[in-house]
Design a protein around this motif. Sequence first.
Motif, short mmCIF file in Angstrom:
data_model
loop_
_atom_site.label_atom_id
_atom_site.label_comp_id
_atom_site.label_asym_id
_atom_site.label_seq_id
_atom_site.Cartn_x
_atom_site.Cartn_y
_atom_site.Cartn_z
N SER A 73 0.94 -1.33 -0.03
CA SER A 73 0.02 0.00 -0.20
C SER A 73 1.05 1.33 -0.04
N LYS A 76 -1.21 0.12 -6.13
CA LYS A 76 -2.57 -0.66 -6.44
C LYS A 76 -2.25 -1.34 -8.02
N SER A 78 -3.34 -2.03 -11.38
CA SER A 78 -4.36 -1.17 -12.32
C SER A 78 -5.04 -2.14 -13.38
N SER A 83 -9.47 -2.16 -8.27
CA SER A 83 -7.88 -2.30 -8.01
C SER A 83 -7.78 -3.17 -6.80
N GLN A 85 -4.94 -5.06 -3.79
CA GLN A 85 -3.66 -5.07 -3.28
C GLN A 85 -3.04 -6.60 -3.37
#
Length: 118
Positions: A73, A76, A78, A83, A85
């Motif tokens: 974090s 993200k 894409s 989106s 983690q």
Amino acid sequence: MNMGQFNYMILATEGYQLTLGDTTPPPTTGGDGAGGGGCTATLSAGQQWSDRYNLNVAISGTNTWTVTMNVPSPAKISATWPSAQVMVAKPNGNGNTFGVTIMTNGTWTWPTVSCSTG
């Protein structure tokens, strides 16, 4: 990536007059390669822009694999919606490589990957 009844492979490519600078981290690997048919996922640099970068993932050791990618974090992935983690990818019959685009959101730390067989 298993999404309901279907398996998808994430591929992301784009670029225009790209030059990778010294900010490109070295390749990293992760896996259960400790004997007995394990696998290893290796990350390598793809194209890079001011707000995102591409990574290439190559899997060795087996053709039946599961790769889990954990993105630090606030970055993200894409190339998926929404989106995410964490991304889990499985083979779809098109080989043992795939790519992903990461939106940096201020951090250039590469994700970690792990690979397991099955």
